[in-house]
Design a protein around this motif. Structure first.
Motif, PDB file in Angstrom:
ATOM      1  N   LYS A 116       0.818  -1.215   0.000  1.00  0.00           N
ATOM      2  CA  LYS A 116       0.000   0.000   0.000  1.00  0.00           C
ATOM      3  C   LYS A 116       0.848   1.259   0.000  1.00  0.00           C
ATOM      4  O   LYS A 116       0.591   2.207  -0.744  1.00  0.00           O
ATOM      5  CB  LYS A 116      -0.947  -0.003   1.198  1.00  0.00           C
ATOM      6  CG  LYS A 116      -1.874   1.212   1.231  1.00  0.00           C
ATOM      7  CD  LYS A 116      -2.817   1.145   2.425  1.00  0.00           C
ATOM      8  CE  LYS A 116      -3.726   2.365   2.466  1.00  0.00           C
ATOM      9  NZ  LYS A 116      -4.641   2.315   3.635  1.00  0.00           N
ATOM     10  N   SER A 119       2.499   1.841  -3.325  1.00  0.00           N
ATOM     11  CA  SER A 119       1.493   2.218  -4.311  1.00  0.00           C
ATOM     12  C   SER A 119       1.136   3.687  -4.183  1.00  0.00           C
ATOM     13  O   SER A 119       1.041   4.413  -5.180  1.00  0.00           O
ATOM     14  CB  SER A 119       0.241   1.353  -4.141  1.00  0.00           C
ATOM     15  OG  SER A 119       0.538  -0.012  -4.364  1.00  0.00           O
ATOM     16  N   GLU A 120       0.950   4.152  -2.961  1.00  0.00           N
ATOM     17  CA  GLU A 120       0.619   5.559  -2.739  1.00  0.00           C
ATOM     18  C   GLU A 120       1.800   6.461  -3.093  1.00  0.00           C
ATOM     19  O   GLU A 120       1.638   7.517  -3.702  1.00  0.00           O
ATOM     20  CB  GLU A 120       0.213   5.773  -1.282  1.00  0.00           C
ATOM     21  CG  GLU A 120      -1.106   5.101  -0.906  1.00  0.00           C
ATOM     22  CD  GLU A 120      -1.459   5.298   0.554  1.00  0.00           C
ATOM     23  OE1 GLU A 120      -0.596   5.832   1.295  1.00  0.00           O
ATOM     24  OE2 GLU A 120      -2.577   4.930   0.949  1.00  0.00           O
ATOM     25  N   THR A 124       0.732   4.596  -8.368  1.00  0.00           N
ATOM     26  CA  THR A 124       0.028   3.565  -9.121  1.00  0.00           C
ATOM     27  C   THR A 124      -0.042   2.294  -8.290  1.00  0.00           C
ATOM     28  O   THR A 124       0.779   2.074  -7.394  1.00  0.00           O
ATOM     29  CB  THR A 124       0.742   3.269 -10.455  1.00  0.00           C
ATOM     30  OG1 THR A 124      -0.054   2.375 -11.240  1.00  0.00           O
ATOM     31  CG2 THR A 124       2.109   2.653 -10.228  1.00  0.00           C
ATOM     32  N   GLU A 125      -1.016   1.468  -8.548  1.00  0.00           N
ATOM     33  CA  GLU A 125      -1.192   0.235  -7.785  1.00  0.00           C
ATOM     34  C   GLU A 125      -0.048  -0.719  -8.099  1.00  0.00           C
ATOM     35  O   GLU A 125       0.162  -1.113  -9.245  1.00  0.00           O
ATOM     36  CB  GLU A 125      -2.523  -0.417  -8.153  1.00  0.00           C
ATOM     37  CG  GLU A 125      -2.938  -1.532  -7.221  1.00  0.00           C
ATOM     38  CD  GLU A 125      -3.316  -1.042  -5.825  1.00  0.00           C
ATOM     39  OE1 GLU A 125      -3.185  -1.836  -4.886  1.00  0.00           O
ATOM     40  OE2 GLU A 125      -3.724   0.121  -5.697  1.00  0.00           O
ATOM     41  N   ASP A 127       2.256  -4.319  -7.226  1.00  0.00           N
ATOM     42  CA  ASP A 127       2.346  -5.640  -6.637  1.00  0.00           C
ATOM     43  C   ASP A 127       3.726  -6.190  -6.992  1.00  0.00           C
ATOM     44  O   ASP A 127       4.543  -5.501  -7.611  1.00  0.00           O
ATOM     45  CB  ASP A 127       1.220  -6.559  -7.132  1.00  0.00           C
ATOM     46  CG  ASP A 127       1.179  -6.671  -8.653  1.00  0.00           C
ATOM     47  OD1 ASP A 127       2.232  -6.510  -9.310  1.00  0.00           O
ATOM     48  OD2 ASP A 127       0.093  -6.932  -9.199  1.00  0.00           O
TER      49      ASP A 127
END
Length: 255
Positions: A116, A119-120, A124-125, A127
């Motif tokens: 998380k 990503s922040e 962008t998201e 993984d």
């Protein structure tokens, strides 16, 4: 940027190479005549193919006019684990598809959580696969000719979605000589965020074309962070261990 940004960005930039018979990849004859489908297929054929990797990784981090350089040991098991270890095990980290973990003996803290924060931070998201692809010179998002369009500008193929996303814009620049990624650019104009990953040089290792030097620029509002990566002494496909255990008594970092 917030506390521990350096460690997290370093974790996000973990994967790279250089081995016994290393050759910096030189520019060959450019081909500007490929269709979008042909270009994406040519890029896919250059995808890095290895089981494990071990190298020395030099990280130069610059922010607010200050710069620092660190050299670490790095190991990777493709699609499964990224492992980093600083001198005397002062900082050790393990990144897996499930989580991001690290500890820091300098202040007796540790982190054990998900993607998380990254990503922040990068807008962008993220993984495991996206982080890995970013670091080995593959596009952050999977290219499908039905979803992307390509054009030529300033000696590069520019690949972008046929319809840009509402909240952020994506551009991939591909080299017309070897069809590897020259640059990845992801922007969030409304949040004044921009992430740019430039692949300065590539190298050939065991018939694989892999990044040699990477420059990462992360901008948020008027704050800019630059990370330069240099990968040396890489060996591929050896049996490797990935030891990781958080020392007792360390304080957990809450984000």
């Amino acid at each position: 940027m917030r506390k521990n940004t350096y460690i997290f960005l370093s974790l996000a930039m973990l994967l790279m190479f250089n081995c016994k018979s290393v050759k910096t990849v030189k520019e060959g004859e450019a081909n500007y005549n490929l269709s979008t489908r042909q270009l994406i297929k040519a890029n896919a054929q250059k995808e890095a193919n290895f089981k494990t990797l071990q190298s020395r990784l030099k990280i130069t981090f610059s922010q607010n006019g200050k710069s620092q350089t660190h050299s670490v040991n790095f190991r990777a098991k493709k699609d499964e684990a990224l492992w980093i270890n600083a001198s005397f095990s002062v900082i050790r980290a393990l990144v897996t598809p499930e989580k991001v973990s690290f500890y820091n003996k300098l202040d007796n803290t540790y982190f054990d959580g998900d993607y998380k924060y990254l990503s922040e931070l990068l807008g962008t998201e993220l993984d495991f696969n996206k982080v890995q692809n970013l670091l080995i010179g593959e596009t952050l998002f999977n290219l499908k000719s039905s979803d992307y369009t390509a054009s030529v500008d300033e000696a590069s193929y520019i690949v972008q979605p046929k319809a840009q996303r509402e909240l952020f814009e994506i551009f991939f620049l591909l080299n017309p000589s070897n069809f590897k990624v020259k640059s990845q650019r992801i922007s969030q104009p409304l949040k004044l965020r921009h992430l740019q990953i430039d692949y300065i040089t590539y190298q050939e290792i065991n018939e694989q074309i892999l990044p040699e030097q990477i420059k990462v620029i992360a901008v948020e509002a008027n704050e800019e962070t630059i990370i330069n990566l240099e990968f040396k002494g890489v060996s591929l496909n050896e049996d490797l261990r990935f030891p990781f255990k958080i020392p007792s008594g360390f304080e957990k970092i809450e984000l």
